[in-house]
Design an enzyme around this catalytic site. Structure first.
Site, PDB file in Angstrom:
ATOM      1  N   ARG A 204       0.863  -1.178   0.000  1.00  0.00           N
ATOM      2  CA  ARG A 204       0.000   0.000   0.000  1.00  0.00           C
ATOM      3  C   ARG A 204       0.901   1.229   0.000  1.00  0.00           C
ATOM      4  O   ARG A 204       2.071   1.167   0.412  1.00  0.00           O
ATOM      5  CB  ARG A 204      -0.896   0.024   1.234  1.00  0.00           C
ATOM      6  CG  ARG A 204      -1.846  -1.174   1.351  1.00  0.00           C
ATOM      7  CD  ARG A 204      -2.682  -1.060   2.625  1.00  0.00           C
ATOM      8  NE  ARG A 204      -3.627  -2.170   2.748  1.00  0.00           N
ATOM      9  CZ  ARG A 204      -3.384  -3.296   3.406  1.00  0.00           C
ATOM     10  NH1 ARG A 204      -2.189  -3.470   3.988  1.00  0.00           N
ATOM     11  NH2 ARG A 204      -4.289  -4.250   3.476  1.00  0.00           N
ATOM     12  N   LYS A 229      -2.110  -1.946   7.862  1.00  0.00           N
ATOM     13  CA  LYS A 229      -3.541  -1.763   8.091  1.00  0.00           C
ATOM     14  C   LYS A 229      -4.029  -2.739   9.158  1.00  0.00           C
ATOM     15  O   LYS A 229      -3.724  -3.922   9.122  1.00  0.00           O
ATOM     16  CB  LYS A 229      -4.307  -1.990   6.785  1.00  0.00           C
ATOM     17  CG  LYS A 229      -5.770  -1.624   6.846  1.00  0.00           C
ATOM     18  CD  LYS A 229      -6.410  -1.757   5.484  1.00  0.00           C
ATOM     19  CE  LYS A 229      -7.875  -1.356   5.513  1.00  0.00           C
ATOM     20  NZ  LYS A 229      -8.508  -1.483   4.183  1.00  0.00           N
ATOM     21  N   HIS A 294      -2.713   2.079  -6.039  1.00  0.00           N
ATOM     22  CA  HIS A 294      -3.295   0.819  -5.578  1.00  0.00           C
ATOM     23  C   HIS A 294      -3.476  -0.165  -6.729  1.00  0.00           C
ATOM     24  O   HIS A 294      -3.556  -1.378  -6.504  1.00  0.00           O
ATOM     25  CB  HIS A 294      -4.632   1.082  -4.871  1.00  0.00           C
ATOM     26  CG  HIS A 294      -4.880   0.164  -3.719  1.00  0.00           C
ATOM     27  ND1 HIS A 294      -4.115   0.181  -2.563  1.00  0.00           N
ATOM     28  CD2 HIS A 294      -5.796  -0.826  -3.533  1.00  0.00           C
ATOM     29  CE1 HIS A 294      -4.562  -0.742  -1.724  1.00  0.00           C
ATOM     30  NE2 HIS A 294      -5.579  -1.366  -2.300  1.00  0.00           N
ATOM     31  N   ARG A 297      -0.707  -2.622  -6.682  1.00  0.00           N
ATOM     32  CA  ARG A 297      -0.910  -3.686  -5.684  1.00  0.00           C
ATOM     33  C   ARG A 297      -1.888  -4.743  -6.218  1.00  0.00           C
ATOM     34  O   ARG A 297      -1.643  -5.942  -6.087  1.00  0.00           O
ATOM     35  CB  ARG A 297      -1.430  -3.064  -4.392  1.00  0.00           C
ATOM     36  CG  ARG A 297      -1.788  -4.056  -3.276  1.00  0.00           C
ATOM     37  CD  ARG A 297      -2.141  -3.267  -2.018  1.00  0.00           C
ATOM     38  NE  ARG A 297      -2.974  -4.004  -1.094  1.00  0.00           N
ATOM     39  CZ  ARG A 297      -2.518  -4.784  -0.115  1.00  0.00           C
ATOM     40  NH1 ARG A 297      -1.215  -4.934   0.034  1.00  0.00           N
ATOM     41  NH2 ARG A 297      -3.341  -5.391   0.711  1.00  0.00           N
ATOM     42  N   HIS A 320      -4.275  -9.610   4.110  1.00  0.00           N
ATOM     43  CA  HIS A 320      -5.733  -9.635   4.209  1.00  0.00           C
ATOM     44  C   HIS A 320      -6.173 -10.465   5.412  1.00  0.00           C
ATOM     45  O   HIS A 320      -5.635 -11.544   5.660  1.00  0.00           O
ATOM     46  CB  HIS A 320      -6.353 -10.242   2.946  1.00  0.00           C
ATOM     47  CG  HIS A 320      -6.272  -9.339   1.748  1.00  0.00           C
ATOM     48  ND1 HIS A 320      -6.427  -9.795   0.455  1.00  0.00           N
ATOM     49  CD2 HIS A 320      -6.077  -7.995   1.650  1.00  0.00           C
ATOM     50  CE1 HIS A 320      -6.314  -8.774  -0.392  1.00  0.00           C
ATOM     51  NE2 HIS A 320      -6.096  -7.686   0.312  1.00  0.00           N
ATOM     52  N   TYR A 329      -9.536 -11.564  -6.615  1.00  0.00           N
ATOM     53  CA  TYR A 329      -8.576 -11.565  -7.725  1.00  0.00           C
ATOM     54  C   TYR A 329      -8.809 -12.725  -8.692  1.00  0.00           C
ATOM     55  O   TYR A 329      -8.352 -12.682  -9.830  1.00  0.00           O
ATOM     56  CB  TYR A 329      -7.142 -11.579  -7.190  1.00  0.00           C
ATOM     57  CG  TYR A 329      -6.814 -10.320  -6.424  1.00  0.00           C
ATOM     58  CD1 TYR A 329      -6.708  -9.098  -7.078  1.00  0.00           C
ATOM     59  CD2 TYR A 329      -6.653 -10.341  -5.042  1.00  0.00           C
ATOM     60  CE1 TYR A 329      -6.443  -7.926  -6.375  1.00  0.00           C
ATOM     61  CE2 TYR A 329      -6.384  -9.181  -4.333  1.00  0.00           C
ATOM     62  CZ  TYR A 329      -6.281  -7.977  -5.006  1.00  0.00           C
ATOM     63  OH  TYR A 329      -6.030  -6.819  -4.316  1.00  0.00           O
TER      64      TYR A 329
END
Length: 347
Positions: A204, A229, A294, A297, A320, A329
């Site tokens: 990120r 995050k 982003h 990424r 995640h 994805y």
């Protein structure tokens, strides 16, 4: 995002003129405002002069842009509570601004008298009327639910505050050829290294900017990402190719505190400057898509999946919490789609 708002007359109607540098995202957002129009002669957008639009662009009287005295005190307490719970500065800023706007909307009502019906009215008369996105509404919902869980004297039933239905948006992905054009666009070694590291490690923007030289472990070929995050640490793999680039960069720039520093030695490189680096790369590569950092990424994750990397490893590399987040994805990977033969080819 810099903009300038002024009150104007348009065909004897009161309007708010909004001026800003040409930006696809800002144009998209202002088009969502009811009756937004472009004035080609004066080169500005103008929108209806309403209390909501004045509040949006800070054009109302001071008493209309601040919560009541009680609301201001509640806001201060909420910020202190978030800080004590060690929420990130970005989360504190986002949640407190959402709550501030909510309390402004109900500035004539005691906080203890706000009900679930009021929350529904707020969503209908403020969020939906102004055509704000579902994600923006969800941001408000998160802030409001968390706030009402922190106070005792309330008529709100927090668990009955509904979230908006999520849009099933697919991530934007670049081809490997497009990524290569972007990463090779800059002659500036620092700019090239920053963009390359984002893609090669699936970082990120904030994660890249917070990296320190010691976070690069060249012996184990990993990058240590601290307090990403959700306040989580994680490690991601470091390719030999990017390591060569990093060593060349380090020898030339000799960063002191952060891996990528601003103009002042020891200061963090700014997110705005990094966005400009990408914008310049897109111009040099002649890529017209509205690419954001982003996207790199997203492209990293998709390209890993297409090369056969297990989804569980991709989840760990991206940090995640849920595998469902990573599974998106699979919907943008073209590896299997390319093997499907269209019946059109048999006609």
């Amino acid at each position: 995002m810099k903009w300038k708002a002024t009150l104007v007359k348009y065909r004897d109607a009161d309007r708010i003129a909004v001026e800003f540098e040409k930006d696809p995202e800002l144009i998209r957002r202002i088009k969502l405002i009811h009756d937004a129009r472009w004035n080609p002669a004066k080169k500005y957008w103008h929108i209806p002069d309403t209390s909501e639009n004045r509040a949006r662009f800070r054009l109302v009287q001071k008493e209309d842009t601040e919560p009541s005295a009680e609301g201001q005190e509640q806001l201060r307490q909420f910020i202190r509570w978030l800080s004590a719970k060690r929420y990130s500065s970005n989360t504190i800023k986002t949640y407190s601004e959402s709550l501030r706007l909510f309390l402004i909307y109900f500035r004539m009502k005691a906080v203890s008298e706000i009900t679930n019906a009021d929350v529904m009215d707020f969503n209908h008369d403020y969020i939906l009327k102004n055509r704000f996105s579902a994600s923006y509404q969800n941001q408000f919902t998160s802030a409001i639910k968390l706030y009402f869980r922190t106070i005792r004297n309330t008529n709100i039933e927090v668990d009955k505050i509904e979230r908006p239905k999520k849009n099933k948006m697919l991530p934007n992905v670049l081809s490997k050829e497009e990524v290569k054009l972007i990463l090779e666009a800059h002659a500036n070694l620092k700019h090239k290294t920053m963009l390359s590291l984002i893609y090669s490690c699936g970082l990120r923007c904030s994660e890249l900017l917070q990296l320190r030289p010691g976070d690069i472990d060249s012996k184990r070929n990993i990058v240590f990402i601290k307090e990403a995050k959700g306040k989580k640490d994680r490690i991601t793999s470091l390719s030999p190719k990017i390591l060569v680039l990093l060593r060349t960069y380090y020898a030339l720039y000799k960063p002191k505190t952060y891996l990528f520093e601003g103009k002042e030695r020891g200061s963090m490189y700014s997110a705005k400057s990094l966005q400009s680096v990408l914008k310049q790369a897109l111009e040099k590569a002649r890529i017209k898509k509205p690419v954001t950092l982003h996207w790199l990424r997203h492209s990293y994750a998709t390209h890993l999946l297409e090369s056969g990397t297990d989804l569980r490893y991709i989840q760990e590399l991206l940090g995640h919490n849920s595998s469902r987040t990573t599974e998106i994805y699979t919907h943008v990977s073209t590896k299997n789609l390319q093997q499907i033969k269209s019946p059109f080819d048999d006609l």
